[in-house]
Design an enzyme around this catalytic site. Structure first.
Site, PDB file in Angstrom:
ATOM      1  CG  ASP A  85      -2.977  -0.482  -2.370  1.00 14.27           C
ATOM      2  OD1 ASP A  85      -2.896   0.657  -1.866  1.00 14.27           O
ATOM      3  OD2 ASP A  85      -3.630  -1.399  -1.838  1.00 14.27           O
TER       4      ASP A  85
ATOM      5  CB  SER B 103      -0.966  -0.041   1.191  1.00 14.38           C
ATOM      6  OG  SER B 103      -1.864   1.023   1.133  1.00 14.38           O
TER       7      SER B 103
HETATM    8 MG    MG Z   1      -3.744   1.205   0.021  1.00 17.93          MG
END
Ligand code: MG
Length: 457
Positions: free
Chosen positions: A252, A111
């Site tokens: 992401d 992330s």
């Molecule tokens: Mg994320």
């Protein structure tokens, strides 16, 4: 007759904690290794009953190829078919798992963490993240090594699906109605949104300028955490080209934050309230979200534990219209149960296209003095102090209207001021978050809470 040579441990070892607040995450080759990915693949296959299909995708990190091969091998060896969808935003894994009728999805991503990190997040058949109960099952199988291989003729098959990206893009475009020509600057951090996000906005009729939208796992343009410090170039670009809106994704693209036409980053709580206002029905958010939610939303505001999967669970349970965390992680149940930063951005573009300037729309959202404070506290001390926190707080305040102890302790006072005392899920801190219409009272609440925590550490 085949003889399994695998040695199974019958004794139950201590269960190793793998999953944090958002999947497995850690430094590559020390915490997150190919061996871990292989065995998580086998454990997931075992959890699925050594059959079925898993969708597998990854973000732009340089270490994804090896993890992708390792987890794929573990799944195939244990009898599960794999559909690879390649480098994609996290929400596309949730969407593909749902639309392709798979039994689970796996996204390899860390992330917003820097390049040297990576991680594994698992998704359900309906596109919702694995719950902590499901993650605990995977941890148990992993720790006990109770996974098994299948015989040679039951090994899983591997397919590659290129088609699902196009379907996702078309479906997203179909969700909104944006007047042609809206000027949008999109900053993808060179992360997983880089290819798809700008394309979706162009197809939806926007005039798009991109920043950091060439996939690159070194994140050369900016750190993948979308905060004011990292978005200086985006802020300047929005003003320089006279754009209507700036949108920044995390690594992401399950999250986004906006920049208004003046180049200012939008306050996270206000932005969530602004979008929540658009929906009829109940809205789900987390205990750390502010008062502006209650004062903006048409239906009820339901507060749950921090973490997008907790929001998703309550949305399903209460049939809510929309949900999100103040971090910019928004869930759109009319599309998919996976948080989607591209759809969140599209819906913001639609709002600006139909209702006018973002800075003016945000002015309609009430904003009150708020304080965020963190106090260093060891893991052991955190557990001990939190056991008594509700009583300690009750003894210190006499105008409490409501107590919510679903995640930490959240007090609401008679004048609607509130405070949340919550142990950090990932760091050695106890966090105090509070808001009051009266700044003197806000200060007083903070001082009382700090005193209670310091006296009891
Ligand atoms: Mg994320």
């Amino acid at each position: 007759m085949l003889i399994s040579l695998e040695l199974k441990r019958v004794d139950s070892m201590a269960v190793k904690k793998l999953f944090g607040t958002s999947g497995i995450r850690g430094k590559i080759n020390s915490e997150v290794t190919c061996e871990l990915a292989l065995n998580v693949g086998k454990s997931l296959a075992c959890y699925l009953g050594n059959e079925g299909t898993v969708v597998l995708g990854y973000d732009t990190r340089t270490t994804n190829v090896m993890l992708d091969q390792a987890i794929c091998a573990g799944l195939l060896e244990s009898g599960v078919d794999v559909i690879k969808i390649g480098m994609v935003p996290t929400p596309l894994v949730g969407y593909a798992t749902d639309k392709l009728g798979a039994d689970a999805g796996v996204m390899l991503t860390a992330s917003h963490n820097p390049s040297q990190y990576n991680g594994i997040k698992i998704w359900n058949a309906n596109g919702m993240a694995y719950t902590s109960a499901q993650e605990a099952k995977i941890e148990e199988i992993y720790s006990n090594e109770s996974y098994t291989s299948v015989s040679w003729d039951k090994v899983g098959s591997l397919r590659v699906n290129e088609e699902i990206k196009g379907r996702y893009i078309d479906d997203l475009v179909g969700m909104v109605n944006i007047k042609p020509g809206l000027k949008v600057v999109i900053d993808c951090a060179s992360g997983a949104g880089s290819e798809i996000s700008p394309l979706v906005f162009r197809k939806a009729g926007c005039e798009v300028t991109t920043l950091n939208s060439q996939p690159d796992g070194f994140f050369p343009g900016r750190n993948p955490e979308p905060n004011a410090e990292n978005l200086q170039n985006l802020m300047k670009t929005v003003v320089a080209i006279g754009a209507d809106l700036g949108i920044a994704h995390d690594g992401d693209a399950d999250r986004m934050i906006t920049i208004d036409e003046n180049g200012d980053i939008s306050p996270f709580d206000s932005l969530l309230a602004l979008m929540s206002k658009e929906f009829d029905g109940d809205i789900v958010t987390t205990v750390d979200a502010g008062l502006c939610m209650d004062e903006s939303v048409k239906g009820n505001v339901l507060r749950t534990k921090v973490g997008d999967v907790n929001v998703a669970e309550v949305i399903i349970e209460k049939d809510a219209a929309f949900g999100g965390e103040p971090s910019g992680t928004w869930l759109h149940p009319d599309f998919c149960m996976c948080p989607d930063g591209i759809l969140s951005g599209l819906r913001m573009a639609e709002l600006v296209s139909n209702k006018g300037k973002l800075s003016e729309l945000l002015l309609e959202i009430p904003s009150y003095p708020n304080i965020r404070e963190k106090i260093i506290c060891s893991k052991e001390a955190k557990t001990a102090i939190m056991e008594n926190m509700e009583d300690l707080l009750k003894d210190s305040f006499d105008d409490i209207k409501e107590i919510n102890s679903i995640d930490g302790v959240r007090l609401t006072f008679n004048d609607d001021s509130w405070v949340l005392v919550r142990p950090s899920g990932t760091e050695d801190y106890i966090r105090i978050t509070l808001e009051s219409k009266d700044s003197t009272k806000a200060q007083a609440i903070k001082e009382t809470c700090v005193k209670i925590i310091k006296e009891n550490i």
